[in-house]
Design a protein around this motif. Structure first.
Motif, PDB file in Angstrom:
ATOM      1  N   ILE A  15     -48.188  -8.646  -4.197  1.00  0.00           N
ATOM      2  CA  ILE A  15     -47.017  -9.151  -4.318  1.00  0.00           C
ATOM      3  C   ILE A  15     -46.733 -10.065  -3.048  1.00  0.00           C
ATOM      4  O   ILE A  15     -46.762  -9.800  -1.996  1.00  0.00           O
ATOM      5  N   HIS A  17     -48.383 -12.725  -1.682  1.00  0.00           N
ATOM      6  CA  HIS A  17     -49.316 -13.233  -1.073  1.00  0.00           C
ATOM      7  C   HIS A  17     -49.612 -14.820  -1.445  1.00  0.00           C
ATOM      8  O   HIS A  17     -50.308 -15.521  -0.875  1.00  0.00           O
ATOM      9  N   GLY A  18     -48.795 -15.078  -2.525  1.00  0.00           N
ATOM     10  CA  GLY A  18     -49.065 -16.533  -3.139  1.00  0.00           C
ATOM     11  C   GLY A  18     -49.995 -16.863  -4.319  1.00  0.00           C
ATOM     12  O   GLY A  18     -50.254 -17.967  -4.791  1.00  0.00           O
ATOM     13  N   LYS A  19     -50.105 -15.820  -5.114  1.00  0.00           N
ATOM     14  CA  LYS A  19     -50.810 -15.820  -6.385  1.00  0.00           C
ATOM     15  C   LYS A  19     -50.121 -16.949  -7.359  1.00  0.00           C
ATOM     16  O   LYS A  19     -50.761 -17.745  -7.757  1.00  0.00           O
ATOM     17  N   SER A  20     -48.784 -16.662  -7.642  1.00  0.00           N
ATOM     18  CA  SER A  20     -48.220 -17.923  -8.578  1.00  0.00           C
ATOM     19  C   SER A  20     -48.320 -19.329  -7.917  1.00  0.00           C
ATOM     20  O   SER A  20     -48.603 -20.240  -8.778  1.00  0.00           O
ATOM     21  N   ASN A 128     -54.851 -17.264   2.441  1.00  0.00           N
ATOM     22  CA  ASN A 128     -53.674 -18.266   1.955  1.00  0.00           C
ATOM     23  C   ASN A 128     -52.588 -18.367   2.977  1.00  0.00           C
ATOM     24  O   ASN A 128     -52.594 -17.377   3.849  1.00  0.00           O
ATOM     25  N   LEU A 132     -48.744 -21.241   7.947  1.00  0.00           N
ATOM     26  CA  LEU A 132     -47.784 -20.384   8.794  1.00  0.00           C
ATOM     27  C   LEU A 132     -47.906 -20.434  10.137  1.00  0.00           C
ATOM     28  O   LEU A 132     -48.992 -20.200  10.438  1.00  0.00           O
ATOM     29  N   SER A 159     -53.847 -23.345   1.949  1.00  0.00           N
ATOM     30  CA  SER A 159     -52.297 -23.140   1.817  1.00  0.00           C
ATOM     31  C   SER A 159     -51.798 -23.671   0.377  1.00  0.00           C
ATOM     32  O   SER A 159     -52.092 -25.004   0.198  1.00  0.00           O
ATOM     33  N   ALA A 160     -51.502 -22.832  -0.473  1.00  0.00           N
ATOM     34  CA  ALA A 160     -51.015 -23.000  -1.930  1.00  0.00           C
ATOM     35  C   ALA A 160     -49.791 -23.950  -1.390  1.00  0.00           C
ATOM     36  O   ALA A 160     -49.689 -24.638  -2.544  1.00  0.00           O
TER      37      ALA A 160
HETATM   38  P1  GDP Z   1     -47.250 -13.948  -5.669  1.00  0.00           P
HETATM   39  O1  GDP Z   1     -46.054 -12.870  -5.801  1.00  0.00           O
HETATM   40  O2  GDP Z   1     -48.631 -13.751  -5.199  1.00  0.00           O
HETATM   41  O3  GDP Z   1     -47.255 -14.682  -7.077  1.00  0.00           O
HETATM   42  O4  GDP Z   1     -46.473 -15.043  -4.747  1.00  0.00           O
HETATM   43  P2  GDP Z   1     -45.799 -16.357  -4.973  1.00  0.00           P
HETATM   44  O5  GDP Z   1     -46.569 -17.402  -5.251  1.00  0.00           O
HETATM   45  O6  GDP Z   1     -44.591 -16.045  -5.662  1.00  0.00           O
HETATM   46  O7  GDP Z   1     -45.463 -16.779  -3.363  1.00  0.00           O
HETATM   47  C1  GDP Z   1     -44.531 -15.921  -2.586  1.00  0.00           C
HETATM   48  C2  GDP Z   1     -43.872 -16.568  -1.666  1.00  0.00           C
HETATM   49  O8  GDP Z   1     -44.908 -17.180  -0.663  1.00  0.00           O
HETATM   50  C3  GDP Z   1     -42.985 -17.892  -2.184  1.00  0.00           C
HETATM   51  O9  GDP Z   1     -41.953 -18.017  -1.402  1.00  0.00           O
HETATM   52  C4  GDP Z   1     -44.004 -19.152  -1.909  1.00  0.00           C
HETATM   53  O10 GDP Z   1     -43.534 -20.315  -1.824  1.00  0.00           O
HETATM   54  C5  GDP Z   1     -44.672 -18.697  -0.473  1.00  0.00           C
HETATM   55  N1  GDP Z   1     -46.171 -19.191  -0.469  1.00  0.00           N
HETATM   56  C6  GDP Z   1     -46.949 -19.185  -1.310  1.00  0.00           C
HETATM   57  N2  GDP Z   1     -48.021 -19.682  -0.842  1.00  0.00           N
HETATM   58  C7  GDP Z   1     -47.672 -20.189   0.485  1.00  0.00           C
HETATM   59  C8  GDP Z   1     -48.520 -20.941   1.458  1.00  0.00           C
HETATM   60  O11 GDP Z   1     -49.720 -21.383   1.174  1.00  0.00           O
HETATM   61  N3  GDP Z   1     -47.800 -21.194   2.619  1.00  0.00           N
HETATM   62  C9  GDP Z   1     -46.545 -20.804   2.882  1.00  0.00           C
HETATM   63  N4  GDP Z   1     -46.058 -21.093   3.988  1.00  0.00           N
HETATM   64  N5  GDP Z   1     -45.910 -20.162   1.790  1.00  0.00           N
HETATM   65  C10 GDP Z   1     -46.328 -19.905   0.760  1.00  0.00           C
END
Ligand code: GDP
Ligand code: MG
Length: 597
Positions: A15, A17-20, A128, A132, A159-160
């Motif tokens: 959760i 980590h940036g999947k969506s 991903n 940062l 970096s998504a």
């Molecule tokens: P999920 O729970 O795996 O689906 O994660 P989300 O895609 O919702 O991302 C979780 C948080 O991490 C969000 O606030 C995103 O904007 C942020 N995020 C996702 N990818 C990146 C990235 O490559 N760099 C940074 N700095 N933030 C990211």
């Protein structure tokens, strides 16, 4: 599409980590959506998902990339939905493993990676968030190798958010993930991966065709469900709906077949041709059963019908939650509901409150106990499933009680290990393993599910400041010294608060509950005793002192509008109160009392 031009993959990530974000980025890069349409995250389509940042329902999207068709299967991101995850993975040949470059590998990631490996997936590691400042991609690369045991030398740095590494990821999907196999001339075998209710289309079914061809106009049969239907639509999501005439072996897409009830569509079922059925269903089908139960009652008894309608509507879209009518002496008419886990419970409860504007009282969550009844004059010995403490048989008839156990895997940084061990110990945990991997402790514990459903996860997170991660699966039933604890307010049992507890922990639980209720129940004109009892024996007691002064006296002589306001407020307050033995208990008190301190 010819098989060698298809790639089916899912994304595994802990959760946050940036999947969506990555999924959205892949859709955007391959032309599925414009920048403007991207403004909202596409794959998390429910409000609650957005707020909690987790994916609840799996979605899937078809992407075009350099002449290949890439099917991205999104998977739910929470332990409560482990079976749905397993079916999504079974529909793919590979997975992207997304790991946060600043956070590293976490327990949930591991559970899903191991499942993915079990499905013989080709795994493409993606590190991903390299944008940062705290990113440590090389450290994370080493973690993937040490902890998971995957070769991470060709992990993609991405970096998504800023769009780095997206083309490399798409190319890697084509190059590294194998094409699906499947005989298009064999009888149809399609796996039902997911289903949901759409107000316009009816029940929509997400499928992975394993063999044969699924066509519009075809008569299909559900092998486990036993029903037959005529396929009226075949298509895919890009993510907008695109209609197709057929889906061949190896393909992922959706069908509709004028199905009204989602209960007919079971995740993991095999869909075959009704006229030319497959000899055997696909392996791995499992009937999902709710594991956590609680009562949901409207605060205002007049809302019962509204609650019934709202629950029925939610159920249209979620076959894994169950409900049946329940009556309670104190709470009146309500429903006994079953859920896959506590998060699932919270989601449903939140949706009822928010989307349907209902005020609800939730009774203590309970797992399913096996009660072994002794042989009597009138009855043979037998076992009953108990999921409501109110239905507990007389203790004299009970021979033994069994409760469900789980095996938990917890990852925790060293400095919090002591407190986590204590937490597990306090919850009757049995330590099975403690190892160190990449500077973190990996703990394996067997725990009674009953001790976990309450607030274990919240406690774990708060003790470790969010650094511990947790994953579990059920390992069967074991006998336990369990008793029903009742809570009495002004000598009347509050059935919503009664619960089944382990005898050794009953006093602590009872005392905590009484103390919290003492703070939560407003004073009355009389003294109110609050007691916790097992059978007739009181194990804890608190007393709320009587109110000395008349509060409304404050208003005496005050201006009329102020007085009115106060009266209105009282009226509002009344609506949210429940009466027990002449004592008004505010709605919040129930929920707050059930949280363990
Ligand atoms: P999920 O729970 O795996 O689906 O994660 P989300 O895609 O919702 O991302 C979780 C948080 O991490 C969000 O606030 C995103 O904007 C942020 N995020 C996702 N990818 C990146 C990235 O490559 N760099 C940074 N700095 N933030 C990211
Ligand atoms: Mg997400």
């Amino acid at each position: 599409t010819p098989l060698d031009k298809i790639r089916n993959f899912s994304i595994i990530a802990h959760i946050d980590h940036g999947k969506s974000t990555l999924a959205d980025r892949l859709i955007q890069r391959t032309g599925g959506l414009t920048e403007r349409e991207m403004s909202a995250q596409v794959l998390d389509n429910m409000d609650i998902e957005k707020e909690r940042g987790i994916t609840i329902k799996a979605q899937t999207v078809r992407l075009d990339w350099k002449g290949y068709v890439l099917n991205l299967m999104d998977t739910p991101g929470h332990v409560d939905f482990a079976y749905e995850v397993s079916r999504s993975l079974a529909a793919c040949e590979g997975a992207l493993l997304v790991v946060d470059a600043a956070q590293g590998v976490e327990a949930q990631t591991l559970a899903n990676v191991y499942q993915s490996i079990e499905h013989d997936h080709e795994i493409v590691p993606v590190i991903n968030k390299i944008d940062l400042p705290a990113a440590e991609p090389e450290k994370v690369r080493a973690e993937i190798e040490d902890i998971i045991g995957l070769d991470a030398s060709n992990a993609i740095l991405a970096s998504a958010k800023s769009g780095i590494g997206i083309d490399e990821i798409l190319d890697a999907i084509v190059e590294r993930i194998p094409a699906p196999k499947g005989d298009a001339s064999a009888p149809l075998k399609a796996m039902l991966v997911d289903s949901w209710y759409d107000p316009y289309l009816g029940v929509v079914i997400l499928v992975r065709v394993m063999a044969g061809v699924l066509k519009k106009g075809q008569e299909i049969a559900f092998m486990a469900g036993g029903t037959r239907h005529l396929v009226d639509r075949v298509g895919c999501f890009r993510p907008k709906i695109e209609q197709l005439t057929e889906l061949g072996a190896g393909e992922i897409g959706f069908i509709t077949a004028q199905i009204k009830e989602i209960t007919e569509t079971r995740v993991g079922d095999t869909i075959t041709d009704a006229k030319k059925p497959a000899a055997e269903p696909l392996p791995g089908f499992k009937e999902v059963q709710p594991v956590v139960f609680c009562g949901l009652f409207p605060t205002d008894a007049n809302d019962f019908e509204k609650l019934r309608e709202s629950i029925s509507k939610l159920r249209l879209n979620d076959a894994s939650f169950s409900f049946e009518m329940e009556t309670s002496a104190a709470l009146g008419f309500g429903f006994r509901c079953g859920f896959l886990g506590l998060l699932h419970l919270e989601i449903i409860q939140e949706r009822l409150t928010r989307e349907y504007d209902l005020d609800l009282i939730t009774t203590a969550p309970s797992v399913v106990y096996h009660i072994h009844l002794a042989h009597t004059k009138n009855e043979d010995a037998r076992v009953i499933d108990l999921h409501n403490p109110a239905d507990m048989p007389d203790p004299t008839r009970i021979e033994s009680i069994e409760e469900p156990w789980i095996e938990a895997t917890i990852y925790v940084p060293d400095e919090y290990l002591g407190s986590i061990l204590k937490l597990c110990q306090d919850r009757r945990g049995i330590q099975k393993d403690l190892t160190y991997v990449g500077g973190r402790a990996q703990l394996k514990y067997e725990l009674p599910l009953n001790e976990v459903v309450f607030d274990f996860y919240d406690r774990l997170k708060s003790i470790s400041r969010g650094y511990a991660s947790f994953d579990y699966h059920q390992i069967g039933y074991r006998e336990g010294d369990l008793v029903k604890m009742s809570i009495l307010v002004n000598d009347e049992a509050v059935d919503a608060l009664s619960m089944i507890v382990h005898r050794a922990g009953a006093e602590t639980r009872g005392r905590g509950m009484c103390e919290r209720l003492k703070d939560l129940i407003p004073r009355h004109m009389f003294k109110i005793p609050i007691q916790a009892a097992i059978g007739g024996k009181v194990i804890a007691r608190e007393t709320i002192a009587a109110l000395r002064k008349d509060v409304t006296a404050k208003c005496y002589g005050g201006d009329a509008s102020r007085k009115r306001k106060l009266l209105d407020k009282q009226k509002e307050g009344k609506k949210r109160m429940r009466e027990y033995g002449n004592v008004s208990i505010p709605q919040e008190a129930f929920i707050a009392a059930l949280r363990m301190g």
